[in-house]
Scaffold this motif. Structure first.
Motif, PDB file in Angstrom:
ATOM      1  N   ALA A 109      -2.554 -45.094  12.418  1.00 32.01           N
ATOM      2  CA  ALA A 109      -1.134 -45.003  12.739  1.00 32.01           C
ATOM      3  C   ALA A 109      -0.828 -43.598  13.243  1.00 32.01           C
ATOM      4  O   ALA A 109      -1.348 -42.608  12.721  1.00 32.01           O
ATOM      5  N   VAL A 110       0.014 -43.512  14.260  1.00 32.93           N
ATOM      6  CA  VAL A 110       0.397 -42.234  14.854  1.00 32.93           C
ATOM      7  C   VAL A 110       1.911 -42.102  14.742  1.00 32.93           C
ATOM      8  O   VAL A 110       2.645 -43.072  14.989  1.00 32.93           O
ATOM      9  N   SER A 111       2.394 -40.932  14.371  1.00 31.54           N
ATOM     10  CA  SER A 111       3.840 -40.754  14.245  1.00 31.54           C
ATOM     11  C   SER A 111       4.227 -39.308  14.502  1.00 31.54           C
ATOM     12  O   SER A 111       3.404 -38.396  14.381  1.00 31.54           O
ATOM     13  N   LEU A 112       5.496 -39.132  14.881  1.00 35.15           N
ATOM     14  CA  LEU A 112       6.101 -37.807  14.955  1.00 35.15           C
ATOM     15  C   LEU A 112       6.982 -37.624  13.728  1.00 35.15           C
ATOM     16  O   LEU A 112       7.601 -38.581  13.252  1.00 35.15           O
ATOM     17  N   SER A 113       7.039 -36.411  13.224  1.00 38.58           N
ATOM     18  CA  SER A 113       7.843 -36.138  12.032  1.00 38.58           C
ATOM     19  C   SER A 113       8.602 -34.834  12.217  1.00 38.58           C
ATOM     20  O   SER A 113       8.115 -33.912  12.873  1.00 38.58           O
ATOM     21  N   VAL A 114       9.781 -34.764  11.623  1.00 39.00           N
ATOM     22  CA  VAL A 114      10.504 -33.497  11.545  1.00 39.00           C
ATOM     23  C   VAL A 114      10.744 -33.173  10.077  1.00 39.00           C
ATOM     24  O   VAL A 114      10.901 -34.074   9.240  1.00 39.00           O
ATOM     25  N   LEU A 115      10.753 -31.890   9.783  1.00 38.96           N
ATOM     26  CA  LEU A 115      11.099 -31.425   8.444  1.00 38.96           C
ATOM     27  C   LEU A 115      12.546 -30.967   8.514  1.00 38.96           C
ATOM     28  O   LEU A 115      12.867 -29.956   9.142  1.00 38.96           O
ATOM     29  N   LEU A 206      -4.004 -39.698  -1.240  1.00 39.87           N
ATOM     30  CA  LEU A 206      -3.142 -40.821  -1.600  1.00 39.87           C
ATOM     31  C   LEU A 206      -3.931 -41.905  -2.321  1.00 39.87           C
ATOM     32  O   LEU A 206      -3.505 -42.427  -3.345  1.00 39.87           O
ATOM     33  N   LYS A 207      -5.094 -42.258  -1.765  1.00 36.88           N
ATOM     34  CA  LYS A 207      -5.978 -43.237  -2.391  1.00 36.88           C
ATOM     35  C   LYS A 207      -7.362 -43.082  -1.772  1.00 36.88           C
ATOM     36  O   LYS A 207      -7.514 -42.523  -0.675  1.00 36.88           O
ATOM     37  N   PRO A 208      -8.395 -43.537  -2.446  1.00 37.61           N
ATOM     38  CA  PRO A 208      -9.750 -43.407  -1.897  1.00 37.61           C
ATOM     39  C   PRO A 208      -9.866 -44.076  -0.533  1.00 37.61           C
ATOM     40  O   PRO A 208      -9.358 -45.172  -0.308  1.00 37.61           O
ATOM     41  N   GLY A 209     -10.525 -43.360   0.391  1.00 32.77           N
ATOM     42  CA  GLY A 209     -10.746 -43.919   1.719  1.00 32.77           C
ATOM     43  C   GLY A 209      -9.562 -43.811   2.653  1.00 32.77           C
ATOM     44  O   GLY A 209      -9.607 -44.335   3.772  1.00 32.77           O
ATOM     45  N   HIS A 210      -8.476 -43.115   2.236  1.00 29.76           N
ATOM     46  CA  HIS A 210      -7.293 -42.961   3.085  1.00 29.76           C
ATOM     47  C   HIS A 210      -7.201 -41.515   3.563  1.00 29.76           C
ATOM     48  O   HIS A 210      -7.349 -40.575   2.786  1.00 29.76           O
ATOM     49  N   MET A 211      -6.956 -41.353   4.858  1.00 28.86           N
ATOM     50  CA  MET A 211      -6.854 -40.032   5.475  1.00 28.86           C
ATOM     51  C   MET A 211      -5.491 -39.867   6.120  1.00 28.86           C
ATOM     52  O   MET A 211      -4.961 -40.785   6.742  1.00 28.86           O
ATOM     53  N   SER A 212      -4.930 -38.674   5.972  1.00 24.10           N
ATOM     54  CA  SER A 212      -3.684 -38.328   6.651  1.00 24.10           C
ATOM     55  C   SER A 212      -3.851 -36.952   7.265  1.00 24.10           C
ATOM     56  O   SER A 212      -4.352 -36.032   6.611  1.00 24.10           O
ATOM     57  N   SER A 213      -3.459 -36.793   8.515  1.00 27.42           N
ATOM     58  CA  SER A 213      -3.673 -35.528   9.219  1.00 27.42           C
ATOM     59  C   SER A 213      -2.450 -35.186  10.055  1.00 27.42           C
ATOM     60  O   SER A 213      -1.646 -36.061  10.398  1.00 27.42           O
ATOM     61  N   ALA A 214      -2.305 -33.900  10.384  1.00 28.57           N
ATOM     62  CA  ALA A 214      -1.117 -33.486  11.148  1.00 28.57           C
ATOM     63  C   ALA A 214      -1.371 -32.180  11.883  1.00 28.57           C
ATOM     64  O   ALA A 214      -2.195 -31.354  11.473  1.00 28.57           O
ATOM     65  N   ILE A 215      -0.619 -32.004  12.972  1.00 26.25           N
ATOM     66  CA  ILE A 215      -0.625 -30.782  13.769  1.00 26.25           C
ATOM     67  C   ILE A 215       0.814 -30.511  14.201  1.00 26.25           C
ATOM     68  O   ILE A 215       1.602 -31.452  14.381  1.00 26.25           O
ATOM     69  N   THR A 230      -2.806 -41.211  10.650  1.00 27.35           N
ATOM     70  CA  THR A 230      -3.182 -41.656   9.312  1.00 27.35           C
ATOM     71  C   THR A 230      -3.916 -42.982   9.402  1.00 27.35           C
ATOM     72  O   THR A 230      -3.663 -43.804  10.290  1.00 27.35           O
ATOM     73  N   GLY A 231      -4.835 -43.176   8.452  1.00 26.91           N
ATOM     74  CA  GLY A 231      -5.570 -44.431   8.410  1.00 26.91           C
ATOM     75  C   GLY A 231      -6.779 -44.320   7.507  1.00 26.91           C
ATOM     76  O   GLY A 231      -6.883 -43.402   6.688  1.00 26.91           O
ATOM     77  N   ARG A 232      -7.700 -45.222   7.665  1.00 30.05           N
ATOM     78  CA  ARG A 232      -8.908 -45.222   6.842  1.00 30.05           C
ATOM     79  C   ARG A 232      -9.787 -44.042   7.212  1.00 30.05           C
ATOM     80  O   ARG A 232      -9.972 -43.722   8.393  1.00 30.05           O
ATOM     81  N   THR A 233     -10.388 -43.416   6.226  1.00 25.25           N
ATOM     82  CA  THR A 233     -11.259 -42.260   6.462  1.00 25.25           C
ATOM     83  C   THR A 233     -12.402 -42.609   7.399  1.00 25.25           C
ATOM     84  O   THR A 233     -12.816 -41.787   8.228  1.00 25.25           O
ATOM     85  N   GLU A 234     -12.893 -43.830   7.323  1.00 20.95           N
ATOM     86  CA  GLU A 234     -14.064 -44.238   8.104  1.00 20.95           C
ATOM     87  C   GLU A 234     -13.762 -44.377   9.594  1.00 20.95           C
ATOM     88  O   GLU A 234     -14.684 -44.518  10.416  1.00 20.95           O
TER      89      GLU A 234
END
Length: 258
Positions: A109-115, A206-215, A230-234
């Motif tokens: 999954a791909v998303s834009l975010s603001v703080l 968050l849980k085993p095998g889950h990856m979340s990344s950001a720039i 974000t998505g599965r680590t594999e």
């Protein structure tokens, strides 16, 4: 004398408006119908003032009575969101770039975010082949959010720590898995350790095998913006994820500048 009276009236009107917005926000953020006395306790206003505000909101269609003393948001709140989203360029201008990114990200999954005021608000969240979700502001703990934590790393430490403390008060400090940090200080320290080539990757928090990344994304005129995958680590190794983030960021920045 007249100028002073006018200034006092203006100040009273501004305060009333601010109080109205505060009450409406508390109402929307409640997970169930809530009484005027409970809202008054949460926001620090007198119960009679909150009751008057709720009555005004009900007349305008933004609140409704669900019982003798309880209130909940009414459909007017939804109409505000539907109309307002068209005013935000993050919800429409980079749409094609985000859809293209999602197709290339192998099911992630791909998303834009603001703080914004300590909250992570998501725009154009999509997965390859799916229609983008234009806007989502359900709220999420900052210490478990890759885009949230990535944007916190751009702030002075004392400011970032304060936002993490506010997030703890609002959402608690859940630690789904052992890699997740135990404190605000550890969250920032771990974030700095994991930051490489401008990218933050949280693997298994968050849980085993889950990856979340950001720039971070350069978006003049907007609050701090991040792009996340974000998505599965594999799905991909860290180097590939970083390449995706940099490539997708360039496309989004170009779309925002056109």
């Amino acid at each position: 004398m007249a100028n002073r009276a006018a200034a006092e009236r203006s100040g009273a009107s501004a305060k009333a408006l601010a109080n109205g917005v505060t009450v409406l926000q508390a109402l929307v953020e409640s997970n169930e119908p809530v009484s005027a006395s409970e809202i008054a306790r949460r926001v620090g206003l007198h119960q009679s003032s909150v009751s008057r505000i709720l009555s005004t909101l009900a007349e305008a269609g933004y609140a409704r009575k669900t019982g003798y003393r309880s209130f909940a948001p009414d459909f007017g709140v939804l109409s505000l969101g539907a109309a307002a989203i068209t005013q935000f360029r993050l919800a429409h201008r980079p749409r094609k770039a985000m859809e293209d990114a999602a197709r290339l990200a192998r099911g992630a999954a791909v998303s834009l975010s603001v703080l914004w005021r300590g909250e992570v608000i998501y725009f154009l969240r999509t997965r390859g082949g799916d229609q983008p979700v234009l806007f989502n502001a359900d709220g999420w703990p900052l210490h478990l959010s890759a885009p949230g934590l990535r944007l916190l790393l751009e702030l002075p430490e004392n400011e970032a720590l304060e936002l993490l403390r506010e997030s703890r008060k609002k959402y608690g400090w859940e630690r789904p898995e052992s890699p997740a940090p135990q404190s605000e200080e550890e969250a920032l320290a771990r974030g700095r350790e994991l930051l490489a080539h401008e990218c933050l990757i949280l693997d298994g928090w968050l849980k085993p095998g889950h990856m979340s990344s950001a720039i971070t994304v350069d978006a003049p005129g907007e609050p701090p913006v991040a792009l996340s995958v974000t998505g599965r680590t594999e799905l991909a190794d860290p180097d590939t994820i970083r390449l995706w983030l940099h490539s997708f960021r360039r496309s989004v920045e170009q779309a925002l500048s056109d």
